[in-house]
Scaffold this active site. Structure first.
Site, PDB file in Angstrom:
ATOM      1  N   GLN A  40      -7.067  -4.599  10.128  1.00 13.80           N
ATOM      2  CA  GLN A  40      -6.378  -4.273  11.119  1.00 13.80           C
ATOM      3  C   GLN A  40      -6.498  -2.517  12.067  1.00 13.80           C
ATOM      4  OE1 GLN A  40      -1.651  -4.208   9.208  1.00 13.80           O
ATOM      5  NE2 GLN A  40      -3.261  -4.641   7.422  1.00 13.80           N
TER       6      GLN A  40
ATOM      7  N   ARG B 133       2.734 -10.204  10.295  1.00  9.71           N
ATOM      8  CA  ARG B 133       3.678  -9.156  10.492  1.00  9.71           C
ATOM      9  C   ARG B 133       5.150 -10.628  10.140  1.00  9.71           C
ATOM     10  NH1 ARG B 133       2.356  -5.392   9.795  1.00  9.71           N
ATOM     11  NH2 ARG B 133       0.129  -6.007   9.800  1.00  9.71           N
TER      12      ARG B 133
ATOM     13  N   LYS C 164       0.849  -1.014   0.037  1.00  8.34           N
ATOM     14  CA  LYS C 164       0.193  -0.053  -0.079  1.00  8.34           C
ATOM     15  C   LYS C 164       0.564   0.969   0.588  1.00  8.34           C
ATOM     16  CE  LYS C 164      -0.537   0.381   5.123  1.00  8.34           C
ATOM     17  NZ  LYS C 164       0.094   1.806   5.016  1.00  8.34           N
ATOM     18  N   THR C 165       1.566   1.287   0.381  1.00  4.55           N
ATOM     19  CA  THR C 165       3.011   2.368   0.839  1.00  4.55           C
ATOM     20  C   THR C 165       3.532   2.993  -0.729  1.00  4.55           C
ATOM     21  OG1 THR C 165       3.454   1.979   2.678  1.00  4.55           O
ATOM     22  CG2 THR C 165       5.331   3.447   1.786  1.00  4.55           C
TER      23      THR C 165
ATOM     24  N   ASP D 193      -3.963   8.044   4.375  1.00  8.65           N
ATOM     25  CA  ASP D 193      -3.330   6.343   4.906  1.00  8.65           C
ATOM     26  C   ASP D 193      -3.425   6.004   6.002  1.00  8.65           C
ATOM     27  OD1 ASP D 193      -1.519   3.598   4.516  1.00  8.65           O
ATOM     28  OD2 ASP D 193      -0.140   4.876   4.818  1.00  8.65           O
ATOM     29  N   GLU D 194      -3.925   4.702   6.185  1.00  6.80           N
ATOM     30  CA  GLU D 194      -3.788   4.105   7.320  1.00  6.80           C
ATOM     31  C   GLU D 194      -5.638   4.239   8.174  1.00  6.80           C
ATOM     32  OE1 GLU D 194      -3.025   1.279   8.605  1.00  6.80           O
ATOM     33  OE2 GLU D 194      -0.563   1.510   7.932  1.00  6.80           O
TER      34      GLU D 194
END
Length: 747
Positions: free
Chosen positions: A267, A623, A49-50, A236-237
């Protein structure tokens, strides 16, 4: 939604030479080039996504959108910095990418005067805010009821993040978990707290969002200015936004703005600090006609790990149905270990760390995740015993250490003489004989005179005509005069010298090093921290576009401990799962998977809370890149008592075909050794050696196999039995050791 004609003329949406389709999967490429005004990218864990959001910004610029018209917003300074650097490297243009709080600071610096604040306001951190609340409680005569400041701080933070001001709080039920006394006092405490902040020319961290929304809502002409400045907004997020952040975003784009948000409802793990998962789940309702793009291909983890993750999160009902997948192959199965107790669990984890280290995996690529901070202690014991270097991520931030806060408080006083909290912190460094009662009278009289605290002290020392005068002894007057002189000298230095000179000046003029010498044991560490602060000042001044004391203090106020972790030092990371968001590791340990611990006991009576706990577990699992270890204990010491533990319900929700169970043979009282075949040969797992423990008392001289000769300074009972504090002759250091593992000999 169609783009505006101006944007279409600019050629937005055209394929260009830098962003080639072959570099992205079809869903990623669609997200980079989509032309709708409102776009939601549901980006699964590890889906890139980044890269997508930064490439989207690059694509906008390459298709004629001015860089100054683009605003990128995320949640950590580190993430914002990485995105800025990546965009600048790819386009040679600077785009404003920041955190929500940094955005609030920028807006308030420019416009807060319309709310009656000076533009050079101070930003109070949590400790400063609690100190101010104590002042409020004293002024309201609540201090005698043994009411603490912390519940009020939590309450006010919750209210501000929900956009509820002091004038509305009496009509809102946000106090269900508070005591009756605190419930009744909340409205007046909140109201006085806000008045005091304004009086001291300060805002707290929550105000950076709360006041920005207030400013835009009450002054629509200012809102239009920012809407026209940033017509393209990327967030973002998005699943982590609270009511204030949601409102900031919505206000910015409500007039012909283009909104692009990236997030993953699976998340969403921050409801305890106000995040609302409905913000992302209801995006299509808020922005009719929005384009929704799913990124499901994972580029981080092996499929056995993703099978575990998908099985787990699939048990949640409040989510958008999707599953992440990978082309990286199955990889190793997830390893599950059941320990007799937390010591066995810690030994198992430490042994696996040693094994992977022997296989050339860097400690930087390994992590131990736990649900609560208190769990770190047993792992620290095991790591220290084996000499494995580690760092607790999210512990005390460098900028929260006492000596750093002291010097920064002197700098803040030189910036604003109205900052009463910084005045209280610094006026007795070193001690000047000014007691709490005297300082409180100064504050009260300064309020009555309509003066800043520094202005009142100056007037008092110069015998200027005042309506409210406090009597000082000659020693107090001399000490206060010295303090005021130092502050004015620092103020002059801040205008004439560098940030480095100002920090050094604050340390030298206040004789702060002499003050630190009162505690010789911590002196060297604190001196080194101050040296590091000076270095920070030098580095910052060289890199900052417009260096100033105001900007320097602002940046430090927005720093978090997560932004300070250095990848250059090889150390194992220990952290709560909340602190692991956005990170990835080759080897991941997820420990303490037991009922009442994870899921946490506080979530037991709420299906919504259990689902957030499950999302938190999902974050921990995802992770992992190559190796994932899960562990739990049969017995554990919780809340001071040994308890029989049940395995977490989350373990039952994970598909067994992707799990391999590890076991130890032996018992708590015997040496524990077992050979495990992991398909690539065998390796040995060993617990601490058992031994007959020799007991010592204060004053005994002992020999330690690693630290040499020393003397017992103190003995006490800890959770692991007898504990000794020992002063060692060799380097005059005091170390704390657990008796049964210390391997000490009497001499």
């Amino acid at each position: 939604m169609a783009l505006s004609p101006a944007t279409e003329v600019a050629g937005f949406g055209a394929v260009n030479s830098m962003n080639q389709v072959k570099d992205f999967n079809p869903q990623q490429w669609a997200a980079v080039t989509v032309v709708e005004e409102a776009v939601l990218v549901l980006a699964g864990a590890g889906s890139g996504k980044t890269r997508v959001i930064t490439s989207r910004i690059v694509h906008l610029i390459e298709n004629g959108i001015p860089p100054s018209a683009i605003l990128g917003v995320t949640f950590t300074n580190k993430a914002a910095g990485e995105m800025r650097e990546r965009v600048q490297r790819m386009t040679q243009h600077a785009v404003y990418i920041c955190t929500f709080h940094s955005l609030g600071v920028r807006v308030l610096r420019e416009c807060i005067h319309v709310l009656g604040y000076p533009s050079r306001f101070t930003i109070y951190d949590e400790e400063d805010a609690e100190k101010l609340l104590k002042v409020c409680l004293a002024e309201l005569n609540l201090k005698d009821k043994k009411i603490e400041a912390k519940p009020f701080r939590r309450f006010i933070s919750q209210a501000k993040n929900a956009l509820i001001g002091p004038e509305e709080i009496a009509d809102i039920d946000l106090t269900a978990e508070l005591t009756t006394d605190i419930q009744q006092a909340c409205p007046q405490v909140y109201s006085l707290y806000q008045r005091k902040l304004k009086e001291y020319q300060a805002v707290d961290f929550d105000d950076l969002l709360f006041l920005t929304v207030k400013l835009w809502q009450e002054h629509p002409e200012l809102l239009v200015h920012y809407q026209e400045r940033w017509p393209f907004v990327l967030v973002d997020e998005y699943q982590d936004t609270n009511a204030a952040q949601y409102a900031m975003t919505r206000l910015l784009v409500q007039k012909q703005g283009h909104l692009f948000v990236v997030g993953d409802p699976d998340q969403s793990i921050y409801s305890w600090r106000g995040a609302n998962i409905r913000n992302i789940l209801d995006f299509e309702r808020d922005y009719p006609g929005a384009r929704v793009i799913h990124l499901a291909q994972n580029y981080r983890s092996r499929m056995h790990i993703l099978n575990i993750a998908n099985g787990l999160i699939g048990c949640n009902s409040g989510r958008k149905k999707s599953a992440i997948w990978s082309e990286l192959g199955d990889g190793e199965k997830v390893r599950l270990f059941a320990g007799e107790d937390e010591r066995a669990e810690a030994d198992f984890v430490a042994t696996q760390i040693e094994y992977h280290r022997s296989q050339k995996v860097s400690l930087n690529q390994m992590v131990v995740f736990y649900r609560t901070n208190a769990q770190s202690r047993i792992f620290e014991d095991s790591l220290l015993y084996r000499g494995i270097p580690y760092v607790i991520v999210g512990g005390i931030s460098f900028y929260q250490r006492r000596e750093i806060k002291d010097i920064l408080a002197f700098l803040r006083m030189s910036q604003s003489g109205a900052d009463y909290i910084s005045f209280v912190r610094t006026v007795n460094l070193p001690k000047r004989g000014l007691g709490q009662a005297t300082i409180e009278k100064m504050r009260h009289h300064a309020n009555q005179e309509g003066m800043t605290i520094l202005g009142y002290c100056d007037a008092l020392l110069k015998d200027m005509p005042l309506q409210h005068v406090i009597r000082l002894t000659s020693r107090q007057k001399e000490s206060l005069s010295e303090y005021v002189k130092i502050i004015y000298e620092l103020r002059l230095l801040s205008k004439q010298g560098s940030i480095r000179d100002l920090i050094v000046g604050a340390i030298e003029r206040t004789r702060y090093m002499d003050y630190l010498l009162e505690d010789k044991e911590s002196y060297e560490d604190r001196r080194e921290n101050l040296d590091e602060l000076i270095s920070k000042g030098v580095e910052w001044e060289l890199s900052a576009p417009n260096p100033s004391l105001e900007a320097f203090l602002e940046e430090l106020s927005l720093k978090s401990s997560l932004d300070e972790t250095s990848p250059s030092e090889e150390r194992l990371s220990l952290m709560t799962i909340h602190n692991g968001k956005g990170l990835e590791f080759t080897v991941t340990f997820l420990v303490g998977l037991e009922e009442d611990l994870f899921p946490h006991v506080n979530s037991k009576n709420s299906q919504e809370a259990i689902e957030e706990e499950r999302r938190l577990c999902y974050v921990g699992v995802t992770r992992a890149k190559e190796y994932l270890y899960l562990s739990y204990c049969h017995t554990r010491c919780l809340w001071g008592m040994f308890r029989s533990q049940k395995p977490s319900r989350f373990l039952k929700e994970m598909p067994g075909g992707s799990i391999e169970k590890f076991t130890f043979s032996g018992s708590r009282s015997s040496p524990l050794a077992h050979t495990v075949d992991e398909g690539k040969g065998s390796y040995h797992i060993e617990k601490f050696p058992s031994q007959k423990t020799e007991m010592f008392v204060t004053g005994d001289r002992i020999l330690h196999k690693d630290f040499g000769v020393g003397q017992i300074q103190e003995t006490y009972e800890g959770s692991m039995g007898s504990v000794y504090k020992i002063l060692f002759d060799k380097d005059q250091s005091v170390k704390t050791v657990v008796a049964k593992y210390a391997l000490l000999h009497r001499i």
